[in-house]
Design an enzyme around this catalytic site. Structure first.
Site, short mmCIF file in Angstrom:
data_model
loop_
_atom_site.label_atom_id
_atom_site.label_comp_id
_atom_site.label_asym_id
_atom_site.label_seq_id
_atom_site.Cartn_x
_atom_site.Cartn_y
_atom_site.Cartn_z
N TYR A 18 -1.63 -1.29 10.21
CA TYR A 18 -1.73 -1.58 8.77
C TYR A 18 -0.51 -1.01 8.05
O TYR A 18 0.16 -1.73 7.30
CB TYR A 18 -3.02 -0.98 8.22
CG TYR A 18 -3.22 -1.20 6.74
CD1 TYR A 18 -3.73 -2.41 6.27
CD2 TYR A 18 -2.91 -0.21 5.82
CE1 TYR A 18 -3.91 -2.62 4.90
CE2 TYR A 18 -3.09 -0.40 4.46
CZ TYR A 18 -3.59 -1.61 4.01
OH TYR A 18 -3.77 -1.81 2.66
N SER A 53 0.87 -1.18 0.00
CA SER A 53 0.00 0.00 0.00
C SER A 53 0.90 1.23 0.00
O SER A 53 2.08 1.13 0.37
CB SER A 53 -0.85 -0.03 1.28
OG SER A 53 -1.36 1.24 1.57
P1 NDP Z 1 -10.94 -6.88 0.60
O1 NDP Z 1 -11.35 -6.59 1.98
O2 NDP Z 1 -11.97 -6.88 -0.48
O3 NDP Z 1 -10.17 -8.26 0.52
C1 NDP Z 1 -9.26 -8.67 1.49
C2 NDP Z 1 -9.09 -10.17 1.31
O4 NDP Z 1 -8.23 -10.65 2.35
C3 NDP Z 1 -10.43 -10.89 1.46
O5 NDP Z 1 -10.52 -11.94 0.55
C4 NDP Z 1 -10.35 -11.40 2.89
O6 NDP Z 1 -11.13 -12.54 3.16
C5 NDP Z 1 -8.86 -11.74 2.97
N1 NDP Z 1 -8.50 -11.95 4.35
C6 NDP Z 1 -8.52 -11.04 5.37
N2 NDP Z 1 -8.20 -11.64 6.53
C7 NDP Z 1 -7.96 -12.95 6.23
C8 NDP Z 1 -7.60 -14.08 7.00
N3 NDP Z 1 -7.42 -14.01 8.33
N4 NDP Z 1 -7.44 -15.26 6.38
C9 NDP Z 1 -7.64 -15.37 5.04
N5 NDP Z 1 -7.98 -14.34 4.26
C10 NDP Z 1 -8.15 -13.15 4.85
O7 NDP Z 1 -9.81 -5.83 0.29
P2 NDP Z 1 -8.90 -5.56 -0.99
O8 NDP Z 1 -9.24 -6.47 -2.10
O9 NDP Z 1 -8.90 -4.12 -1.20
O10 NDP Z 1 -7.47 -5.95 -0.41
C11 NDP Z 1 -6.54 -6.80 -1.08
C12 NDP Z 1 -5.15 -6.32 -0.77
O11 NDP Z 1 -4.93 -5.05 -1.37
C13 NDP Z 1 -4.87 -6.16 0.72
O12 NDP Z 1 -3.58 -6.67 1.02
C14 NDP Z 1 -4.91 -4.66 0.90
O13 NDP Z 1 -4.13 -4.26 1.99
C15 NDP Z 1 -4.36 -4.17 -0.42
N6 NDP Z 1 -4.68 -2.79 -0.78
C16 NDP Z 1 -5.95 -2.43 -1.14
C17 NDP Z 1 -6.21 -1.12 -1.52
C18 NDP Z 1 -7.57 -0.68 -1.94
O14 NDP Z 1 -7.78 0.52 -2.20
N7 NDP Z 1 -8.54 -1.57 -2.05
C19 NDP Z 1 -5.16 -0.10 -1.56
C20 NDP Z 1 -3.86 -0.58 -1.15
C21 NDP Z 1 -3.65 -1.88 -0.79
P3 NDP Z 1 -12.65 -12.37 3.65
O15 NDP Z 1 -13.41 -12.01 2.40
O16 NDP Z 1 -12.98 -13.71 4.20
O17 NDP Z 1 -12.66 -11.28 4.68
#
Ligand code: NDP
Length: 244
Positions: free
Chosen positions: A158, A145
Site C-alpha cells: 500500500y 496517503s
Molecule cells: P473505502 O474502502 O471506503 O473505498 C475504497 C473504494 O475503492 C471503494 O469504492 C472500493 O470499491 C474501490 N475499489 C477497491 N478496489 C477496487 C477495484 N478493484 N475496482 C474498482 N474499485 C475498487 O476506502 P476510502 O474511501 O477510505 O479510500 C479512498 C481512497 O482514499 C483510497 O485511495 C485510499 O487509499 C485513500 N486514503 C484513505 C484514507 C482514510 O483514512 N480513509 C487515508 C489515506 C488515504 P468497493 O466498495 O467495491 O470495494
C-alpha cells in the site's frame, strides 16, 4: 454551483471518500461518472440514487479496476460520443492489501495492490488524455496517503504503491505543463471509511473526520480556483474550512 456543466469521473464512487466526493461534485453542478465495482451490494447504484434524489446528474460505469482495464478504451469512446470531453478525473479507488511485514508479503497480493493503486490510475489517465485535453481546464486528482511520503513498518505494498502514484503525478504534471490538464495529489488523512476501519480496527470512527467533511480540497482542485496548482501534494485536513 462552481462545477456547473463540468464532466467529472470518480473511481471507487460506491463507498467512503469516493462516494462523498461524487455527491459533492454533483451538488455543485457537475455530471458525475461513477466508476467502480457494482457487486451484489450495489453500492455504486446507491451513490447514483443518492445523487438523483438530490437533483444531481450521474452516469454509472460498473468496472473492476483489477480485472477490467481492457474495457477502458470502449468507456473512453462512449464518453467522447456523449460528452466530447472530461473536465475532472479523480483516481480515488484504492485497496489496502495486508498490513504485514514485507518479508511475509504475498506475491499475488503485491501485484493486485499495484494493479489497483498504480496501474489503473496510470492507464485511466493515459487513455483519457484526449478527453482531458478537449477540456478548457481539466483537473486530475490522485488520492494518496501519508505513507506515500514516508514508509512505515507493515504498510508494505500500500505504502509503496501510493509513493509510486505520488511520483507518477509529478511526472505526468511535468509532461502536461503546456496543456490545459493539471494534476495533483490529495492525502485525505484519517477519514472514517471501511478502509480506515480495516487499518485501525480499535478506533472510534466518530473521533475522526467523516468523508463529507474532507471534500473541500477535492472541490477546490476541481474548480477554476485551483488553475495554477500543478504537481502539488495537498492534505485534505488543511482545507476543511475552504469554501468557494
Ligand atoms: P473505502 O474502502 O471506503 O473505498 C475504497 C473504494 O475503492 C471503494 O469504492 C472500493 O470499491 C474501490 N475499489 C477497491 N478496489 C477496487 C477495484 N478493484 N475496482 C474498482 N474499485 C475498487 O476506502 P476510502 O474511501 O477510505 O479510500 C479512498 C481512497 O482514499 C483510497 O485511495 C485510499 O487509499 C485513500 N486514503 C484513505 C484514507 C482514510 O483514512 N480513509 C487515508 C489515506 C488515504 P468497493 O466498495 O467495491 O470495494
Amino acid at each position: 454551483m462552481i462545477l456547473k456543466d463540468k464532466i467529472a469521473l470518480v473511481t471507487g464512487a460506491g463507498a467512503g471518500i469516493g462516494q462523498a466526493v461524487a455527491q459533492n461534485y454533483a451538488q455543485h453542478g457537475a455530471t458525475v461518472i461513477l466508476l467502480g465495482r457494482n457487486d451484489k451490494h450495489k453500492k455504486l447504484e446507491k451513490t447514483y440514487d443518492l445523487i438523483q434524489q438530490a437533483g444531481g446528474k450521474a452516469v454509472l460505469v460498473p468496472m473492476d479496476l483489477e480485472h477490467d482495464l481492457g474495457l477502458v478504451p470502449e468507456i473512453v469512446k462512449n464518453l467522447y460520443e456523449r460528452f466530447g470531453r472530461l473536465d475532472i478525473l479523480v483516481n480515488n479507488a484504492g485497496d489496502l492489501g495486508a498490513l504485514t511485514p514485507l518479508a511475509l508479503y504475498d506475491n499475488l497480493l503485491w501485484d493486485k495492490i499495484f494493479r489497483i493503486n498504480v496501474t489503473a490510475p496510470f492507464f485511466l489517465i493515459r487513455e483519457m488524455l484526449l478527453l482531458l485535453k478537449a477540456s478548457e481546464d481539466a483537473s486530475v486528482i490522485n488520492v494518496v496517503s501519508s505513507v506515500a511520503f514516508k514508509g512505515r513498518h507493515f504498510w508494505g505494498a500500500y505504502a509503496a504503491s501510493k509513493a509510486a502514484l505520488a511520483n507518477l503525478t509529478e511526472t505526468w504534471s511535468a509532461e502536461l505543463e503546456k496543456t490545459p490538464v493539471r494534476m495533483n495529489t490529495v492525502n485525505p488523512g484519517a477519514t472514517a471509511t471501511a478502509m480506515r476501519a480495516a487499518a485501525y480496527p480499535g478506533e472510534d470512527a466518530s473521533t475522526i473526520p467523516q468523508p463529507n467533511e474532507i471534500t473541500p480540497l477535492f472541490l477546490y482542485l476541481a474548480s477554476h480556483y485551483s488553475k495554477k496548482e500543478r504537481g502539488n501534494h495537498l492534505a485534505a485536513r488543511d482545507w476543511m474550512d475552504w469554501t468557494p
